[in-house]
Design an enzyme around this catalytic site. Structure first.
Site, PDB file in Angstrom:
ATOM      1  CD  GLU A  41      -2.602   1.211   2.666  1.00 56.95           C
ATOM      2  OE1 GLU A  41      -3.701   1.787   2.660  1.00 56.95           O
ATOM      3  OE2 GLU A  41      -2.135   0.639   3.671  1.00 56.95           O
ATOM      4  CE  LYS A 113      -7.410   1.093   3.398  1.00 60.56           C
ATOM      5  NZ  LYS A 113      -6.273   1.726   4.102  1.00 60.56           N
ATOM      6  CB  CYS A 154      -4.119  -1.652   4.373  1.00 65.13           C
ATOM      7  SG  CYS A 154      -3.213  -1.399   5.925  1.00 65.13           S
TER       8      CYS A 154
END
Length: 275
Positions: A41, A113, A154
């Protein structure tokens, strides 16, 4: 068998330097026989000072890291999953966006995300990702040399519904690039990666940020590869045991995926739960 490479990074505040590090990792991955490289990330820029970061965050068209990676992927003939880059959207906000780039340098998939990291930790760390970034909405999969790849980033790992969707899409591999904090990593990193692999009956490949960064943060490291049975195949060193940036390799065995799904067909046995 098909080989994947994971690049554990200590990304800084200079996109040019970060791009050079990724290009070097692409060359190492190709030399090591990998069909695809995975990066963490925020591979292109890790800067918690948003006023300073704003000067380096651009659109996809102008992003120097994306351009450098696409050119290196084309030159080396290797696929690359950029775990994510900070990208400027047309509405003025930013996206935490992953890219899958093929061996011709073309972008095959994008994923923004979905879950924003808005937390206050007991360590005193406070993070408000949603103050600058706009969450995505779409579950994304793409066909790659490793098979069908599902995309997450993440904090997404804490939300099983996303991985249920990726499992039902019959992903062979799920990428979970990360910049985990040390306290949350020590408590939950290995546990959650293994659980998501078992739930989705898929390989989990998690390239991670590691160590002390120029912006003052420290990340956990321990880039992982986990097989569909939950067995850890690769665990790079982390901030707690002297871990550093580097490239490591893991082989993806599609027969292993079929064996696990035949032995424990949880995806086939799933039933909808009444609300």
């Amino acid at each position: 068998m098909v080989r994947a490479a994971l690049f554990q990074m200590t990304t800084g505040i200079d996109p040019q330097a970060n791009a050079a590090a990724i290009v070097d990792a692409i060359e190492q991955a190709r030399a090591g026989g990998a069909a695809m490289l995975f990066t963490p990330e925020m591979s292109g820029l890790l800067d918690r000072k948003r006023d300073r970061a704003r000067e380096a965050i651009t659109t996809e068209t102008d992003d120097i890291v994306l351009a450098a990676v696409r050119e290196a992927a084309r030159r080396e003939g290797i696929w690359v999953h950029i775990g994510s880059l900070a990208i400027a959207r047309e509405d003025g906000k930013w996206a935490n966006r992953a890219f899958v780039i093929d061996g011709s340098g073309d972008i095959r998939a994008r994923y923004d995300k979905i879950h924003m990291f808005d937390v206050d930790l007991a360590s005193g760390e406070s993070w408000r990702e949603s103050n600058a970034y706009t969450p995505g909405d779409d579950v994304v999969t793409v066909e790659t040399p490793l098979g069908r790849l599902g995309l997450a980033i993440c904090y997404d790992v804490r939300f099983p519904a996303l991985f249920e969707a990726l499992g039902l899409a019959r992903c062979d591999v799920i990428a979970v690039p990360a910049a985990f904090t040390v306290p949350t990593g020590q408590a939950h990193w290995h546990l959650m990666q293994r659980a998501r692999a078992v739930e989705a009956s898929a390989y989990i490949l998690s390239a991670a940020q590691v160590g002390s960064h120029e912006d003052g943060r420290e990340t956990y490291g321990h880039s992982l590869a986990v097989d569909p049975w939950g067995e850890v195949l690769l665990d790079m060193k982390g901030a707690d045991d002297g871990g550093a940036a580097g490239v490591a390799f893991v082989d993806i065995d599609h027969e292993r995926i079929a064996q696990v799904r035949a032995q424990l067909p949880s995806l086939a046995n799933r039933r909808a739960i009444a609300k």
